[in-house]
Design a protein around this motif. Structure first.
Motif, PDB file in Angstrom:
ATOM      1  N   THR A  90      36.581 -16.280  -3.182  1.00  0.00           N
ATOM      2  CA  THR A  90      37.840 -15.612  -3.507  1.00  0.00           C
ATOM      3  C   THR A  90      38.991 -16.240  -2.731  1.00  0.00           C
ATOM      4  OG1 THR A  90      36.765 -13.515  -4.034  1.00  0.00           O
ATOM      5  CG2 THR A  90      39.087 -13.426  -3.395  1.00  0.00           C
ATOM      6  N   ALA A  91      39.999 -16.698  -3.455  1.00  0.00           N
ATOM      7  CA  ALA A  91      41.138 -17.393  -2.839  1.00  0.00           C
ATOM      8  C   ALA A  91      42.152 -17.734  -3.925  1.00  0.00           C
ATOM      9  CB  ALA A  91      40.673 -18.675  -2.159  1.00  0.00           C
ATOM     10  N   VAL A  92      43.302 -18.193  -3.476  1.00  0.00           N
ATOM     11  CA  VAL A  92      44.241 -18.851  -4.387  1.00  0.00           C
ATOM     12  C   VAL A  92      43.898 -20.334  -4.375  1.00  0.00           C
ATOM     13  CG1 VAL A  92      46.641 -19.359  -4.918  1.00  0.00           C
ATOM     14  CG2 VAL A  92      46.023 -17.137  -3.934  1.00  0.00           C
ATOM     15  N   TYR A  93      43.730 -20.898  -5.553  1.00  0.00           N
ATOM     16  CA  TYR A  93      43.354 -22.299  -5.700  1.00  0.00           C
ATOM     17  C   TYR A  93      44.576 -23.119  -6.097  1.00  0.00           C
ATOM     18  CZ  TYR A  93      38.437 -21.216  -5.156  1.00  0.00           C
ATOM     19  OH  TYR A  93      37.213 -20.818  -4.633  1.00  0.00           O
ATOM     20  N   TYR A  94      44.775 -24.223  -5.379  1.00  0.00           N
ATOM     21  CA  TYR A  94      45.947 -25.068  -5.580  1.00  0.00           C
ATOM     22  C   TYR A  94      45.537 -26.495  -5.955  1.00  0.00           C
ATOM     23  CZ  TYR A  94      48.439 -21.471  -2.907  1.00  0.00           C
ATOM     24  OH  TYR A  94      48.964 -20.285  -2.456  1.00  0.00           O
ATOM     25  N   CYS A  95      46.302 -27.061  -6.842  1.00  0.00           N
ATOM     26  CA  CYS A  95      46.172 -28.460  -7.213  1.00  0.00           C
ATOM     27  C   CYS A  95      47.134 -29.269  -6.332  1.00  0.00           C
ATOM     28  CB  CYS A  95      46.553 -28.585  -8.696  1.00  0.00           C
ATOM     29  SG  CYS A  95      46.396 -30.187  -9.407  1.00  0.00           S
ATOM     30  N   ASN A  96      46.719 -30.480  -5.957  1.00  0.00           N
ATOM     31  CA  ASN A  96      47.526 -31.272  -5.023  1.00  0.00           C
ATOM     32  C   ASN A  96      47.409 -32.756  -5.315  1.00  0.00           C
ATOM     33  OD1 ASN A  96      46.859 -33.025  -2.341  1.00  0.00           O
ATOM     34  ND2 ASN A  96      48.684 -31.782  -2.010  1.00  0.00           N
TER      35      ASN A  96
END
Length: 115
Positions: A90-96
């Protein structure tokens, strides 16, 4: 540079989700891409990385064997297939991605694993 994540949501433990990140504004096929995540009260951590050609991939130990990162250079999109999800995912997933010292981030997509 614009990175737009999608595909997050609520899923039960053991379930699957596929995240997408649509990229624009740069020569996508020339850049390595990464997925990070940040859980409440924790630092942002690197989850997976893929090189420009999509051949070389690296994963955090915590997701090896469960998550698969891929890319479609014709569609300027990267994906994160997440299987056997656990509550600790569980988390916020970010593209980078980055260009030299400049880091670019999407707005993030929330993934919640809960029964």
């Amino acid at each position: 540079v614009q990175l737009v994540e999608s595909g997050g949501g609520l899923v039960q433990p053991g379930g699957s989700l596929r995240l997408s990140c649509a990229a624009s504004g740069f020569a996508f096929s020339s850049y390595a891409m990464r997925w990070y995540r940040q859980a409440p009260g924790k630092e942002r951590e690197l989850v997976a990385a893929i090189n420009s050609a999509g051949v070389n991939k690296n994963y955090a130990d915590s997701v090896k064997g469960r998550f698969t990162m891929s890319r479609g250079n014709a569609k300027n999109t990267v994906y994160l297939q997440m299987n056997s999800l656990k509550p600790e995912d569980t988390a916020v997933y970010y593209c980078n991605t980055n260009s030299g010292p400049l880091d670019y981030w999407g707005q993030g997509t929330q993934v919640t694993v809960s029964s």
